[in-house]
Scaffold this active site. Structure first.
Site, PDB file in Angstrom:
ATOM      1  N   ARG A  59       0.893  -1.281  -0.045  1.00  0.00           N
ATOM      2  CA  ARG A  59       0.083  -0.020  -0.046  1.00  0.00           C
ATOM      3  C   ARG A  59       0.875   1.044  -0.113  1.00  0.00           C
ATOM      4  O   ARG A  59       0.482   2.251  -0.703  1.00  0.00           O
ATOM      5  CB  ARG A  59      -0.946   0.105   1.223  1.00  0.00           C
ATOM      6  CG  ARG A  59      -1.722   0.968   1.270  1.00  0.00           C
ATOM      7  CD  ARG A  59      -3.015   0.991   2.162  1.00  0.00           C
ATOM      8  NE  ARG A  59      -4.146   1.736   1.817  1.00  0.00           N
ATOM      9  CZ  ARG A  59      -4.658   2.755   2.567  1.00  0.00           C
ATOM     10  NH1 ARG A  59      -4.212   2.616   3.971  1.00  0.00           N
ATOM     11  NH2 ARG A  59      -5.664   3.356   2.644  1.00  0.00           N
ATOM     12  N   ASN A 104      -2.947   9.586   5.646  1.00  0.00           N
ATOM     13  CA  ASN A 104      -1.550   8.933   6.404  1.00  0.00           C
ATOM     14  C   ASN A 104      -2.188   7.969   7.265  1.00  0.00           C
ATOM     15  O   ASN A 104      -1.398   6.727   7.435  1.00  0.00           O
ATOM     16  CB  ASN A 104      -0.457   9.848   6.898  1.00  0.00           C
ATOM     17  CG  ASN A 104      -0.851  10.243   8.076  1.00  0.00           C
ATOM     18  OD1 ASN A 104      -2.196  10.276   8.662  1.00  0.00           O
ATOM     19  ND2 ASN A 104      -0.179  11.125   8.880  1.00  0.00           N
ATOM     20  N   HIS A 141       0.522   4.594  -2.535  1.00  0.00           N
ATOM     21  CA  HIS A 141       0.219   5.759  -2.277  1.00  0.00           C
ATOM     22  C   HIS A 141       1.409   6.836  -2.682  1.00  0.00           C
ATOM     23  O   HIS A 141       1.265   7.833  -2.841  1.00  0.00           O
ATOM     24  CB  HIS A 141       0.325   5.820  -0.565  1.00  0.00           C
ATOM     25  CG  HIS A 141      -1.301   5.430  -0.413  1.00  0.00           C
ATOM     26  ND1 HIS A 141      -2.070   6.070   0.591  1.00  0.00           N
ATOM     27  CD2 HIS A 141      -2.016   4.521  -0.719  1.00  0.00           C
ATOM     28  CE1 HIS A 141      -3.177   5.498   0.770  1.00  0.00           C
ATOM     29  NE2 HIS A 141      -3.317   4.690  -0.078  1.00  0.00           N
ATOM     30  N   HIS A 175      -6.287  -5.781  -2.551  1.00  0.00           N
ATOM     31  CA  HIS A 175      -7.076  -5.939  -1.400  1.00  0.00           C
ATOM     32  C   HIS A 175      -7.265  -7.336  -1.000  1.00  0.00           C
ATOM     33  O   HIS A 175      -8.082  -7.561  -0.331  1.00  0.00           O
ATOM     34  CB  HIS A 175      -8.179  -5.083  -1.726  1.00  0.00           C
ATOM     35  CG  HIS A 175      -7.947  -3.750  -1.625  1.00  0.00           C
ATOM     36  ND1 HIS A 175      -9.128  -2.681  -1.865  1.00  0.00           N
ATOM     37  CD2 HIS A 175      -6.855  -2.943  -1.228  1.00  0.00           C
ATOM     38  CE1 HIS A 175      -8.555  -1.436  -1.929  1.00  0.00           C
ATOM     39  NE2 HIS A 175      -7.215  -1.451  -1.464  1.00  0.00           N
TER      40      HIS A 175
HETATM   41  C1  HEM Z   1      -8.987   1.677  -6.072  1.00  0.00           C
HETATM   42  C2  HEM Z   1      -8.992   2.321  -5.268  1.00  0.00           C
HETATM   43  C3  HEM Z   1      -8.351   2.168  -3.974  1.00  0.00           C
HETATM   44  C4  HEM Z   1      -9.076   2.591  -2.830  1.00  0.00           C
HETATM   45  C5  HEM Z   1     -10.392   3.362  -2.640  1.00  0.00           C
HETATM   46  C6  HEM Z   1      -8.269   1.858  -1.536  1.00  0.00           C
HETATM   47  C7  HEM Z   1      -8.725   2.271  -0.374  1.00  0.00           C
HETATM   48  C8  HEM Z   1      -8.188   1.507   0.702  1.00  0.00           C
HETATM   49  C9  HEM Z   1      -8.755   1.669   2.023  1.00  0.00           C
HETATM   50  C10 HEM Z   1      -9.666   2.296   2.804  1.00  0.00           C
HETATM   51  C11 HEM Z   1      -8.175   0.685   2.769  1.00  0.00           C
HETATM   52  C12 HEM Z   1      -8.162   0.272   4.338  1.00  0.00           C
HETATM   53  C13 HEM Z   1      -7.380   1.195   5.061  1.00  0.00           C
HETATM   54  C14 HEM Z   1      -7.502   0.997   6.367  1.00  0.00           C
HETATM   55  O1  HEM Z   1      -8.634   1.225   7.018  1.00  0.00           O
HETATM   56  O2  HEM Z   1      -6.424   0.840   7.305  1.00  0.00           O
HETATM   57  C15 HEM Z   1      -7.139   0.036   1.911  1.00  0.00           C
HETATM   58  C16 HEM Z   1      -6.284  -0.682   2.273  1.00  0.00           C
HETATM   59  C17 HEM Z   1      -5.037  -1.509   1.660  1.00  0.00           C
HETATM   60  N1  HEM Z   1      -5.242  -1.157   0.139  1.00  0.00           N
HETATM   61 FE1  HEM Z   1      -6.324   0.061  -0.923  1.00  0.00          FE
HETATM   62  N2  HEM Z   1      -7.302   1.188  -1.996  1.00  0.00           N
HETATM   63  C18 HEM Z   1      -7.230   1.234  -3.425  1.00  0.00           C
HETATM   64  C19 HEM Z   1      -6.244   0.819  -4.221  1.00  0.00           C
HETATM   65  C20 HEM Z   1      -5.133  -0.027  -4.106  1.00  0.00           C
HETATM   66  C21 HEM Z   1      -4.219  -0.223  -4.791  1.00  0.00           C
HETATM   67  C22 HEM Z   1      -3.956   0.048  -6.258  1.00  0.00           C
HETATM   68  C23 HEM Z   1      -3.097  -0.859  -3.983  1.00  0.00           C
HETATM   69  C24 HEM Z   1      -1.932  -1.521  -4.257  1.00  0.00           C
HETATM   70  C25 HEM Z   1      -1.474  -1.995  -5.643  1.00  0.00           C
HETATM   71  C26 HEM Z   1      -3.864  -1.147  -2.755  1.00  0.00           C
HETATM   72  C27 HEM Z   1      -3.107  -1.677  -1.628  1.00  0.00           C
HETATM   73  C28 HEM Z   1      -3.855  -1.740  -0.287  1.00  0.00           C
HETATM   74  C29 HEM Z   1      -3.530  -2.669   0.618  1.00  0.00           C
HETATM   75  C30 HEM Z   1      -2.339  -3.749   0.450  1.00  0.00           C
HETATM   76  C31 HEM Z   1      -4.165  -2.472   1.993  1.00  0.00           C
HETATM   77  C32 HEM Z   1      -4.084  -3.201   3.140  1.00  0.00           C
HETATM   78  C33 HEM Z   1      -3.276  -2.200   4.000  1.00  0.00           C
HETATM   79  C34 HEM Z   1      -2.955  -2.654   5.325  1.00  0.00           C
HETATM   80  O3  HEM Z   1      -3.362  -3.699   5.897  1.00  0.00           O
HETATM   81  O4  HEM Z   1      -2.055  -2.108   6.101  1.00  0.00           O
HETATM   82  N3  HEM Z   1      -5.043  -0.198  -2.492  1.00  0.00           N
HETATM   83  N4  HEM Z   1      -7.363   0.627   0.639  1.00  0.00           N
HETATM   84  C1  LIG Z   2      -0.810  11.599  10.348  1.00  0.00           C
HETATM   85  O1  LIG Z   2      -1.273  13.002  10.080  1.00  0.00           O
HETATM   86  C2  LIG Z   2      -1.935  13.883  11.234  1.00  0.00           C
HETATM   87  C3  LIG Z   2      -2.288  15.174  10.815  1.00  0.00           C
HETATM   88  O2  LIG Z   2      -3.028  14.937   9.633  1.00  0.00           O
HETATM   89  C4  LIG Z   2      -0.569  13.724  12.126  1.00  0.00           C
HETATM   90  O3  LIG Z   2      -1.082  14.307  13.323  1.00  0.00           O
HETATM   91  C5  LIG Z   2      -0.020  12.542  12.407  1.00  0.00           C
HETATM   92  O4  LIG Z   2       1.015  12.645  13.373  1.00  0.00           O
HETATM   93  C6  LIG Z   2       0.325  11.660  11.385  1.00  0.00           C
HETATM   94  N1  LIG Z   2       0.580  10.328  11.574  1.00  0.00           N
HETATM   95  C7  LIG Z   2       1.855   9.766  11.022  1.00  0.00           C
HETATM   96  C8  LIG Z   2       2.215   8.303  11.460  1.00  0.00           C
HETATM   97  O5  LIG Z   2       2.678  10.316  10.334  1.00  0.00           O
END
Ligand code: HEM
Ligand SMILES: *[C@@H]1O[C@H](CO)[C@@H](O)[C@H](O)[C@H]1NC(C)=O
Ligand SMILES: *[C@@H]1O[C@H](CO)[C@@H](O)[C@H](O)[C@H]1NC(C)=O
Ligand SMILES: *[C@@H]1O[C@H](CO)[C@@H](O)[C@H](O)[C@H]1NC(C)=O
Ligand SMILES: *[C@@H]1O[C@H](CO)[C@@H](O)[C@H](O)[C@H]1NC(C)=O
Length: 328
Positions: free
Chosen positions: A62, A93, A66, A193
């Site tokens: 991820r 972030n 980003h 995902h």
């Molecule tokens: C298509 C649009 C996308 C949206 C709207 C999106 C949104 C999100 C959201 C909301 C989460 C959950 C974050 C959380 O609650 O901690 C997530 C997790 C994740 N996303 Fe996406 N994402 C997108 C595309 C992608 C792409 C292109 C990748 C990588 C190629 C990616 C990789 C991941 C991974 C691996 C996680 C799990 C993160 C973790 O467990 O730390 N995502 N994403």
């Molecule tokens: C994420 O962003 C918030 C402000 O938007 C900041 O206060 C926080 O320290 C940041 N966290 C990390 C892990 O960088």
């Protein structure tokens, strides 16, 4: 004679400068002479960290996405500034797990011991992503290398430039098209995902407040799955509670994510719409039934992610510390 020689020197200098400015194309053997074992060194560091915590896998993947979507694949997402207005300080972030940052920092340390000062943090993040995917049984692919690390990292550049979990297909296509990604790329990349976590807050409205109606549940959820989610994510649950994005095989990079979508097991609106919208549905169905097709499309798309706005020696540097710009 004296003048002609200095003219010649100037011409050489201009040629050297402009070739750096045009940028050497990325190549898989970029470090063949300067750091031939770089992939193995990075993958060992990633494996060691995965052995400590499996979160390493989704966190790294991820972070790569980003980073690349905001000012290119240049490790700008790793920069920490005392002013707290770098990319990582943006409101988006919060969900970037710290383990992704730690993976790159550790891999950089290992790489620096073997070949000091030559491998960029941007390349280490691209490699670490590939290692994490391979180590979770996803596709193996050769990573193009030769990126420099970016010189800009601003929180203000993040807002509005990342897709949101409540996006519909048009919004997703729109934001991905800005970077020249196709619908097939979008669906394939969303397949990331297949690993990792999602905080309840990201989809709570689908369970309890669908379309702004109190108590309503999104009908595109499989009803039995929605009931299970309501247990795991009670209404107004704390912000730290998270569930697996792929409830069946959460640490394996496979195509089960796509059969989940077919069955109404997609957590995010932005994932569910890939199936509910008939324009992208055939792609989801194809990937659900053919993992090879998913892997091929994913590799094509993730390589495109790694080519976004690549920096060269003209507008980048090889950072010593991945979390700080070099001091000049
Ligand atoms: C298509 C649009 C996308 C949206 C709207 C999106 C949104 C999100 C959201 C909301 C989460 C959950 C974050 C959380 O609650 O901690 C997530 C997790 C994740 N996303 Fe996406 N994402 C997108 C595309 C992608 C792409 C292109 C990748 C990588 C190629 C990616 C990789 C991941 C991974 C691996 C996680 C799990 C993160 C973790 O467990 O730390 N995502 N994403
Ligand atoms: C994420 O962003 C918030 C402000 O938007 C900041 O206060 C926080 O320290 C940041 N966290 C990390 C892990 O960088
Ligand atoms: C990770 O764990 C596996 C299984 O226990 C082991 O074989 C492997 O050597 C470990 N890798 C590293 C780099 O420590
Ligand atoms: C966009 O993608 C198309 C097809 O892959 C390619 O021909 C074109 O050069 C790309 N444009 C940019 C700006 O990258
Ligand atoms: C699965 O996809 C691959 C790659 O696109 C293709 O070569 C193969 O024929 C497909 N298999 C089936 C059973 O359709």
């Amino acid at each position: 004679m004296e003048t002609r020689r200095s003219n010649l020197i100037i011409i050489f200098a201009v040629i050297a400068l402009s070739s750096a400015a045009i940028g050497e194309a990325l190549s898989s053997d970029y470090y063949q002479k300067t750091c031939p074992d770089v992939r193995k060194i990075v993958c060992d560091a990633v494996e060691k960290k995965i052995n400590e915590t499996a979160v390493t896998i989704p966190a790294t993947i991820r972070l790569f996405f980003h980073d690349a979507f905001i000012t290119g694949a240049d490790a700008s997402a790793l920069i920490a500034l005392p002013t707290e207005d770098a990319e990582k300080d943006s409101s988006d972030n919060k969900s970037l797990a710290g383990d992704g940052f730690d993976t790159v920092i550790r891999a950089k340390k290992a790489v620096e011991e073997a070949c000091p000062g030559v491998v960029s943090c941007a390349d280490i993040l691209a490699l670490a992503t590939s290692c994490a995917i391979e180590l979770s049984k996803g596709p193996t692919y050769t990573v193009e290398l030769g990126r420099y690390d970016g010189l800009v990292s601003k929180a203000s550049l993040v807002d509005g430039n990342l897709p949101g979990p409540d996006f519909n297909l048009d919004q997703l296509l729109n934001i991905f098209a800005k970077h020249n990604f196709t619908m097939v790329d979008l669906v394939a990349l969303s397949g990331a995902h297949t690993v990792g976590f999602c905080h309840c807050s990201r989809f709570a409205d689908r369970l309890y407040n669908y379309n702004g109606q109190i108590g309503a549940t999104d009908p595109s959820f499989n009803p039995a799955f929605a009931d299970q989610l309501k247990i795991a994510c009670p209404a107004n649950v704390g912000p730290t509670i998270a569930v697996n994005l792929d409830p069946y095989t959460p640490v394996t990079f496979d195509n089960i994510f796509f059969s989940n979508l077919v069955q109404g097991y997609g957590l995010l609106t932005s994932d569910a719409v890939l199936y509910t919208d008939t324009r992208s549905r055939p792609i989801v169905q194809q990937f659900a039934s053919n993992q090879t097709a998913f892997f091929e499309a994913f590799v094509t798309a993730i390589e495109k992610v790694g080519r976004l706005d690549v920096k060269t020696s003209a507008d980048g540097e090889i950072r010593k510390d991945c979390t700080a710009f070099n001091k000049h």
